[in-house]
Write a protein that holds these residues in place. Structure first.
Motif, PDB file in Angstrom:
ATOM      1  N   UNK A   1      -3.691   8.386   8.574  1.00 37.56           N
ATOM      2  CA  UNK A   1      -3.122   8.037   7.265  1.00 37.56           C
ATOM      3  C   UNK A   1      -3.985   8.619   6.153  1.00 37.56           C
ATOM      4  N   UNK A   2      -5.293   8.464   6.271  1.00 36.80           N
ATOM      5  CA  UNK A   2      -6.196   8.979   5.231  1.00 36.80           C
ATOM      6  C   UNK A   2      -6.102  10.500   5.125  1.00 36.80           C
ATOM      7  N   UNK A   3      -5.908  11.179   6.267  1.00 32.60           N
ATOM      8  CA  UNK A   3      -5.773  12.630   6.255  1.00 32.60           C
ATOM      9  C   UNK A   3      -4.555  13.055   5.436  1.00 32.60           C
ATOM     10  N   UNK A   4      -3.409  12.397   5.680  1.00 33.58           N
ATOM     11  CA  UNK A   4      -2.186  12.762   4.962  1.00 33.58           C
ATOM     12  C   UNK A   4      -2.269  12.371   3.485  1.00 33.58           C
ATOM     13  N   UNK A   5      -2.930  11.263   3.189  1.00 33.50           N
ATOM     14  CA  UNK A   5      -3.096  10.862   1.798  1.00 33.50           C
ATOM     15  C   UNK A   5      -3.934  11.892   1.045  1.00 33.50           C
ATOM     16  N   UNK A   6      -4.977  12.393   1.702  1.00 28.68           N
ATOM     17  CA  UNK A   6      -5.827  13.412   1.084  1.00 28.68           C
ATOM     18  C   UNK A   6      -5.029  14.689   0.830  1.00 28.68           C
ATOM     19  N   UNK A   7      -4.253  15.096   1.820  1.00 25.26           N
ATOM     20  CA  UNK A   7      -3.435  16.298   1.681  1.00 25.26           C
ATOM     21  C   UNK A   7      -2.362  16.137   0.607  1.00 25.26           C
ATOM     22  N   UNK A   8      -1.856  14.911   0.440  1.00 28.26           N
ATOM     23  CA  UNK A   8      -0.802  14.663  -0.543  1.00 28.26           C
ATOM     24  C   UNK A   8      -1.357  14.404  -1.939  1.00 28.26           C
ATOM     25  N   UNK A   9      -2.699  14.378  -2.073  1.00 26.15           N
ATOM     26  CA  UNK A   9      -3.309  14.146  -3.377  1.00 26.15           C
ATOM     27  C   UNK A   9      -3.183  12.715  -3.870  1.00 26.15           C
ATOM     28  N   UNK A  10      -3.113  11.766  -2.946  1.00 23.11           N
ATOM     29  CA  UNK A  10      -3.000  10.344  -3.310  1.00 23.11           C
ATOM     30  C   UNK A  10      -4.401   9.768  -3.477  1.00 23.11           C
ATOM     31  N   UNK A  11      -4.685   9.236  -4.655  1.00 17.70           N
ATOM     32  CA  UNK A  11      -6.033   8.758  -4.967  1.00 17.70           C
ATOM     33  C   UNK A  11      -6.180   7.245  -4.847  1.00 17.70           C
ATOM     34  N   UNK A  12      -5.101   6.541  -4.518  1.00 14.88           N
ATOM     35  CA  UNK A  12      -5.163   5.088  -4.353  1.00 14.88           C
ATOM     36  C   UNK A  12      -6.124   4.730  -3.229  1.00 14.88           C
ATOM     37  N   UNK A  13      -6.876   3.635  -3.426  1.00 15.58           N
ATOM     38  CA  UNK A  13      -7.809   3.154  -2.403  1.00 15.58           C
ATOM     39  C   UNK A  13      -7.001   2.561  -1.251  1.00 15.58           C
ATOM     40  N   UNK A  14      -6.802   3.350  -0.204  1.00 17.02           N
ATOM     41  CA  UNK A  14      -5.930   2.941   0.896  1.00 17.02           C
ATOM     42  C   UNK A  14      -6.636   1.996   1.854  1.00 17.02           C
ATOM     43  N   UNK A  15      -5.839   1.199   2.546  1.00 20.43           N
ATOM     44  CA  UNK A  15      -6.318   0.356   3.638  1.00 20.43           C
ATOM     45  C   UNK A  15      -5.341   0.530   4.790  1.00 20.43           C
ATOM     46  N   UNK A  16      -5.701   0.063   6.006  1.00 21.36           N
ATOM     47  CA  UNK A  16      -4.766   0.189   7.125  1.00 21.36           C
ATOM     48  C   UNK A  16      -3.419  -0.487   6.864  1.00 21.36           C
ATOM     49  N   UNK A  17      -3.399  -1.459   5.938  1.00 19.82           N
ATOM     50  CA  UNK A  17      -2.163  -2.192   5.671  1.00 19.82           C
ATOM     51  C   UNK A  17      -1.457  -1.716   4.404  1.00 19.82           C
ATOM     52  N   UNK A  18      -1.855  -0.568   3.851  1.00 16.41           N
ATOM     53  CA  UNK A  18      -1.285  -0.134   2.580  1.00 16.41           C
ATOM     54  C   UNK A  18       0.235   0.017   2.650  1.00 16.41           C
ATOM     55  N   UNK A  19       0.747   0.640   3.721  1.00 15.14           N
ATOM     56  CA  UNK A  19       2.193   0.810   3.819  1.00 15.14           C
ATOM     57  C   UNK A  19       2.899  -0.516   4.068  1.00 15.14           C
ATOM     58  N   UNK A  20       2.232  -1.449   4.724  1.00  8.57           N
ATOM     59  CA  UNK A  20       2.796  -2.792   4.910  1.00  8.57           C
ATOM     60  C   UNK A  20       2.944  -3.472   3.543  1.00  8.57           C
ATOM     61  N   UNK A  21       1.898  -3.322   2.713  1.00 12.88           N
ATOM     62  CA  UNK A  21       1.971  -3.906   1.372  1.00 12.88           C
ATOM     63  C   UNK A  21       3.054  -3.226   0.539  1.00 12.88           C
ATOM     64  N   UNK A  22       3.161  -1.900   0.673  1.00 16.38           N
ATOM     65  CA  UNK A  22       4.184  -1.165  -0.067  1.00 16.38           C
ATOM     66  C   UNK A  22       5.580  -1.614   0.372  1.00 16.38           C
ATOM     67  N   UNK A  23       5.759  -1.811   1.666  1.00 16.39           N
ATOM     68  CA  UNK A  23       7.031  -2.292   2.212  1.00 16.39           C
ATOM     69  C   UNK A  23       7.442  -3.604   1.539  1.00 16.39           C
ATOM     70  N   UNK A  24       6.516  -4.565   1.492  1.00 12.78           N
ATOM     71  CA  UNK A  24       6.835  -5.872   0.915  1.00 12.78           C
ATOM     72  C   UNK A  24       7.073  -5.776  -0.592  1.00 12.78           C
ATOM     73  N   UNK A  25       6.207  -5.049  -1.275  1.00 13.50           N
ATOM     74  CA  UNK A  25       6.306  -4.934  -2.727  1.00 13.50           C
ATOM     75  C   UNK A  25       7.601  -4.255  -3.147  1.00 13.50           C
ATOM     76  N   UNK A  26       7.946  -3.161  -2.478  1.00 15.69           N
ATOM     77  CA  UNK A  26       9.143  -2.407  -2.854  1.00 15.69           C
ATOM     78  C   UNK A  26      10.410  -3.192  -2.545  1.00 15.69           C
ATOM     79  N   UNK A  27      10.410  -3.968  -1.456  1.00 15.24           N
ATOM     80  CA  UNK A  27      11.558  -4.824  -1.163  1.00 15.24           C
ATOM     81  C   UNK A  27      11.774  -5.840  -2.288  1.00 15.24           C
ATOM     82  N   UNK A  28      10.692  -6.487  -2.718  1.00 16.94           N
ATOM     83  CA  UNK A  28      10.806  -7.487  -3.773  1.00 16.94           C
ATOM     84  C   UNK A  28      11.196  -6.847  -5.098  1.00 16.94           C
TER      85      UNK A  28
END
Length: 308
Positions: free
Chosen positions: A238-265
């Protein structure tokens, strides 16, 4: 203050057999993960080494001694979250000893856990998620697998441990569902969505066989050696793809899980539905995401309302 003679790392230390008995019961009755059981062992053993240095065994520990230990951790700069986990571990351990009549008085019953600030989970914008999910190169078997994993992770909100441990029999592409075994061995059915189904179908045809190298395995997303991937390995991916995509957010292993919940709400999903999809046993655990959604709504209001 209790006199304390710390046990040096080089000195022999054998943990009390009661710790193993306690962990065995947790494993058999609660179905806790290896990571959770390891955390309990670490907390209790660290405390036991400290208590032994003060001349106390685990069954002789007093409330005063536990308070002194917590004070020592505070002066040494341990994080509140670490001490809160320790108190939780000791509370469960001494509750076990009390039930099994190994002690007469629970020494931690009157000790409160350190108060923790309510921290909002780090998340990603929908644009960042799109960039992250579009980064893997589908011509590479490993990146084709990663693409399917990322799509499935964002579509379902699974924990990373749940994702890497998925087997073929847990997946039904025809029904668009995945059967997840979560914490405490609780099962839940989670819908995949059309994009995730399409990516997983493509991966199964184009890449899984090459990764397995003619080995037989029921693991849905095997490593390059044909074995179950570790959560740490996928986290590095995940960190490799985030680096390649230029994403500067402080990622965690659960970042996409959090995004899933947040975007649904953010798109109007009911909180209890999100709770079921995430596999939270308590609604209060899910409610932290409402703060994220409210912050987003407030931002949208100020940007678009004529009197915002």
């Amino acid at each position: 203050m209790t006199e304390f003679n710390p046990i040096k790392p080089t000195e022999a230390y054998l943990s009390d057999p009661l710790i193993d008995i306690f962990l065995d019961e947790l494993w058999s009755n609660r179905g806790l993960s290896k990571n959770t059981l390891s955390a309990y062992r670490t907390d209790i053993c660290h405390f036991e080494r400290w208590a032994l240095g003060a001349g106390f065994s685990l069954v002789d520990v007093t409330q005063t001694l536990i308070r002194e230990y917590l004070d020592t951790r505070f002066t040494q700069g341990f994080a509140r979250t670490s001490s809160a986990r320790l108190v939780s571990s000791l509370r469960r351990f001494y509750g076990f000893l009390l039930v099994h009549k190994r002690i007469d008085i629970d020494p931690i019953a009157q000790i409160k856990s350190p108060k923790l600030a309510r921290k909002l989970p780090d998340s990603l914008s929908e644009a960042d998620v799109d960039n992250l999910l579009n980064e893997p190169n589908l011509d590479s078997p490993i990146e084709c697998r990663d693409k399917a994993m990322l799509e499935l992770l964002y579509a379902t909100g699974l924990r990373v441990t749940e994702l890497v441990s998925l087997t073929m029999e847990q997946l039904s592409l025809r029904q668009g569902l995945v059967r997840v075994v979560g914490k405490g061995d609780k099962e839940r059915l989670v819908p995949l969505g059309e994009l995730a189904v399409a990516e997983v179908e493509h991966y199964l045809v184009a890449a899984r066989g090459e990764l397995l190298k003619q080995k037989m395995s029921d693991v849905l997303f095997p490593s390059n050696r044909g074995k179950m991937m570790t959560r740490q390995t996928f986290w590095h991916r995940i960190k490799l793809y985030a680096l390649r995509a230029g994403i500067n957010t402080d990622l965690s292993p659960h970042t996409l899980r959090h995004a899933f919940a947040t975007h649904l709400l953010n798109h109007g999903a009911d909180l209890r539905v999100v709770q079921l999809l995430l596999g939270h046993s308590d609604l209060s655990t899910t409610q932290i995401y409402t703060h994220v959604a409210k912050a987003r709504l407030s931002q949208l209001h100020s940007e678009h309302h004529p009197r915002g």
